[in-house]
Design a protein around this motif. Sequence first.
Motif, PDB file in Angstrom:
ATOM      1  N   ALA A  42    -107.195  20.337-121.136  1.00 34.35           N
ATOM      2  CA  ALA A  42    -106.814  19.912-122.483  1.00 34.35           C
ATOM      3  C   ALA A  42    -105.295  19.880-122.626  1.00 34.35           C
ATOM      4  CB  ALA A  42    -107.435  20.849-123.520  1.00 34.35           C
ATOM      5  N   LEU A  43    -104.610  20.884-122.084  1.00 37.53           N
ATOM      6  CA  LEU A  43    -103.139  20.899-122.143  1.00 37.53           C
ATOM      7  C   LEU A  43    -102.544  19.749-121.334  1.00 37.53           C
ATOM      8  CD1 LEU A  43    -102.412  24.711-121.864  1.00 37.53           C
ATOM      9  CD2 LEU A  43    -101.995  23.247-123.839  1.00 37.53           C
ATOM     10  N   ARG A  44    -103.136  19.483-120.173  1.00 31.50           N
ATOM     11  CA  ARG A  44    -102.666  18.376-119.339  1.00 31.50           C
ATOM     12  C   ARG A  44    -102.803  17.050-120.082  1.00 31.50           C
ATOM     13  NH1 ARG A  44    -105.903  19.465-115.237  1.00 31.50           N
ATOM     14  NH2 ARG A  44    -104.789  21.320-114.644  1.00 31.50           N
ATOM     15  N   GLU A  45    -103.960  16.833-120.697  1.00 28.90           N
ATOM     16  CA  GLU A  45    -104.182  15.592-121.455  1.00 28.90           C
ATOM     17  C   GLU A  45    -103.214  15.489-122.621  1.00 28.90           C
ATOM     18  OE1 GLU A  45    -108.289  15.467-122.599  1.00 28.90           O
ATOM     19  OE2 GLU A  45    -108.978  15.293-120.522  1.00 28.90           O
ATOM     20  N   SER A  46    -102.972  16.605-123.301  1.00 30.35           N
ATOM     21  CA  SER A  46    -102.047  16.622-124.422  1.00 30.35           C
ATOM     22  C   SER A  46    -100.629  16.280-123.957  1.00 30.35           C
ATOM     23  CB  SER A  46    -102.061  17.998-125.085  1.00 30.35           C
ATOM     24  OG  SER A  46    -101.111  18.065-126.112  1.00 30.35           O
ATOM     25  N   ALA A  47    -100.233  16.834-122.821  1.00 32.57           N
ATOM     26  CA  ALA A  47     -98.899  16.561-122.286  1.00 32.57           C
ATOM     27  C   ALA A  47     -98.752  15.085-121.915  1.00 32.57           C
ATOM     28  CB  ALA A  47     -98.629  17.440-121.073  1.00 32.57           C
ATOM     29  N   VAL A  48     -99.795  14.508-121.351  1.00 32.86           N
ATOM     30  CA  VAL A  48     -99.757  13.082-120.986  1.00 32.86           C
ATOM     31  C   VAL A  48     -99.616  12.229-122.240  1.00 32.86           C
ATOM     32  CG1 VAL A  48    -101.144  11.188-120.054  1.00 32.86           C
ATOM     33  CG2 VAL A  48    -100.994  13.347-118.806  1.00 32.86           C
ATOM     34  N   LYS A  49    -100.400  12.550-123.276  1.00 33.16           N
ATOM     35  CA  LYS A  49    -100.330  11.789-124.524  1.00 33.16           C
ATOM     36  C   LYS A  49     -98.947  11.925-125.159  1.00 33.16           C
ATOM     37  CE  LYS A  49    -105.214  11.975-125.687  1.00 33.16           C
ATOM     38  NZ  LYS A  49    -106.228  12.538-126.603  1.00 33.16           N
ATOM     39  N   LYS A  50     -98.406  13.154-125.129  1.00 32.08           N
ATOM     40  CA  LYS A  50     -97.084  13.376-125.725  1.00 32.08           C
ATOM     41  C   LYS A  50     -96.016  12.607-124.942  1.00 32.08           C
ATOM     42  CE  LYS A  50     -94.013  16.912-127.448  1.00 32.08           C
ATOM     43  NZ  LYS A  50     -93.810  18.324-127.730  1.00 32.08           N
ATOM     44  N   ALA A  51     -96.116  12.614-123.624  1.00 31.21           N
ATOM     45  CA  ALA A  51     -95.148  11.883-122.800  1.00 31.21           C
ATOM     46  C   ALA A  51     -95.233  10.388-123.087  1.00 31.21           C
ATOM     47  CB  ALA A  51     -95.405  12.160-121.323  1.00 31.21           C
ATOM     48  N   ALA A  52     -96.449   9.877-123.257  1.00 25.99           N
ATOM     49  CA  ALA A  52     -96.618   8.452-123.564  1.00 25.99           C
ATOM     50  C   ALA A  52     -96.018   8.135-124.929  1.00 25.99           C
ATOM     51  CB  ALA A  52     -98.093   8.077-123.521  1.00 25.99           C
ATOM     52  N   LYS A  53     -96.196   9.030-125.890  1.00 23.08           N
ATOM     53  CA  LYS A  53     -95.642   8.810-127.225  1.00 23.08           C
ATOM     54  C   LYS A  53     -94.118   8.823-127.183  1.00 23.08           C
ATOM     55  CE  LYS A  53     -95.662  10.662-131.895  1.00 23.08           C
ATOM     56  NZ  LYS A  53     -96.074  11.750-132.773  1.00 23.08           N
ATOM     57  N   VAL A  54     -93.542   9.773-126.466  1.00 27.12           N
ATOM     58  CA  VAL A  54     -92.080   9.853-126.347  1.00 27.12           C
ATOM     59  C   VAL A  54     -91.543   8.606-125.670  1.00 27.12           C
ATOM     60  CG1 VAL A  54     -90.207  11.091-125.190  1.00 27.12           C
ATOM     61  CG2 VAL A  54     -91.973  12.368-126.411  1.00 27.12           C
ATOM     62  N   GLU A  55     -92.218   8.166-124.606  1.00 20.19           N
ATOM     63  CA  GLU A  55     -91.797   6.950-123.901  1.00 20.19           C
ATOM     64  C   GLU A  55     -91.853   5.749-124.833  1.00 20.19           C
ATOM     65  OE1 GLU A  55     -90.293   4.523-121.068  1.00 20.19           O
ATOM     66  OE2 GLU A  55     -90.471   6.701-120.950  1.00 20.19           O
ATOM     67  N   SER A  56     -92.905   5.670-125.626  1.00 18.98           N
ATOM     68  CA  SER A  56     -93.047   4.574-126.576  1.00 18.98           C
ATOM     69  C   SER A  56     -91.931   4.611-127.615  1.00 18.98           C
ATOM     70  CB  SER A  56     -94.417   4.662-127.261  1.00 18.98           C
ATOM     71  OG  SER A  56     -94.528   3.674-128.245  1.00 18.98           O
ATOM     72  N   GLU A  57     -91.625   5.796-128.110  1.00 22.32           N
ATOM     73  CA  GLU A  57     -90.531   5.930-129.089  1.00 22.32           C
ATOM     74  C   GLU A  57     -89.203   5.560-128.469  1.00 22.32           C
ATOM     75  OE1 GLU A  57     -90.948   9.954-130.385  1.00 22.32           O
ATOM     76  OE2 GLU A  57     -92.559   9.470-131.808  1.00 22.32           O
ATOM     77  N   ASN A  58     -88.986   5.952-127.207  1.00 23.11           N
ATOM     78  CA  ASN A  58     -87.742   5.615-126.519  1.00 23.11           C
ATOM     79  C   ASN A  58     -87.613   4.106-126.351  1.00 23.11           C
ATOM     80  OD1 ASN A  58     -86.999   8.268-126.362  1.00 23.11           O
ATOM     81  ND2 ASN A  58     -87.700   8.535-124.262  1.00 23.11           N
ATOM     82  N   LYS A  59     -88.699   3.428-126.016  1.00 29.66           N
ATOM     83  CA  LYS A  59     -88.672   1.962-125.895  1.00 29.66           C
ATOM     84  C   LYS A  59     -88.308   1.336-127.214  1.00 29.66           C
ATOM     85  CE  LYS A  59     -91.956   0.785-122.260  1.00 29.66           C
ATOM     86  NZ  LYS A  59     -93.275   0.198-122.009  1.00 29.66           N
ATOM     87  N   TYR A  60     -88.909   1.832-128.292  1.00 28.92           N
ATOM     88  CA  TYR A  60     -88.645   1.284-129.625  1.00 28.92           C
ATOM     89  C   TYR A  60     -87.177   1.490-129.987  1.00 28.92           C
ATOM     90  CZ  TYR A  60     -88.813   0.578-134.649  1.00 28.92           C
ATOM     91  OH  TYR A  60     -88.576   0.130-135.928  1.00 28.92           O
ATOM     92  N   ASP A  61     -86.638   2.696-129.680  1.00 25.30           N
ATOM     93  CA  ASP A  61     -85.240   2.980-130.000  1.00 25.30           C
ATOM     94  C   ASP A  61     -84.302   2.066-129.215  1.00 25.30           C
ATOM     95  OD1 ASP A  61     -85.992   4.934-131.759  1.00 25.30           O
ATOM     96  OD2 ASP A  61     -85.627   6.605-130.385  1.00 25.30           O
ATOM     97  N   ARG A  62     -84.643   1.773-127.958  1.00 27.72           N
ATOM     98  CA  ARG A  62     -83.784   0.896-127.155  1.00 27.72           C
ATOM     99  C   ARG A  62     -83.821  -0.540-127.662  1.00 27.72           C
ATOM    100  NH1 ARG A  62     -86.204   2.057-121.589  1.00 27.72           N
ATOM    101  NH2 ARG A  62     -87.154   3.893-122.426  1.00 27.72           N
ATOM    102  N   MET A  63     -84.941  -0.932-128.262  1.00 25.61           N
ATOM    103  CA  MET A  63     -85.065  -2.291-128.787  1.00 25.61           C
ATOM    104  C   MET A  63     -84.263  -2.473-130.076  1.00 25.61           C
ATOM    105  SD  MET A  63     -89.099  -2.820-128.234  1.00 25.61           S
ATOM    106  CE  MET A  63     -89.407  -4.505-127.800  1.00 25.61           C
TER     107      MET A  63
END
Length: 57
Positions: free
Chosen positions: A35-56
């Motif tokens: 469960a922690l591993r899945e949560s970390a993956v989801k959080k990393a994907a969310k951060v990556e998505s936010e970073n992409k949006y910020d760069r745009m």
Amino acid sequence: MTNIVRFRTREEWEQEKKDKMLAEWEEYLAFEEEALRESAVKKAAKVESENKYDRMS
């Protein structure tokens, strides 16, 4: 037909109980780790998505 149950000593019963509890605990820990591993993956994907949006922007 009757079921025949082997007599266990108190020590055998206590050891079986400890083994069962340990197995259940290890299963619980494995579940929590997944469960922690899945949560970390989801959080990393969310951060990556936010970073992409910020760069745009």
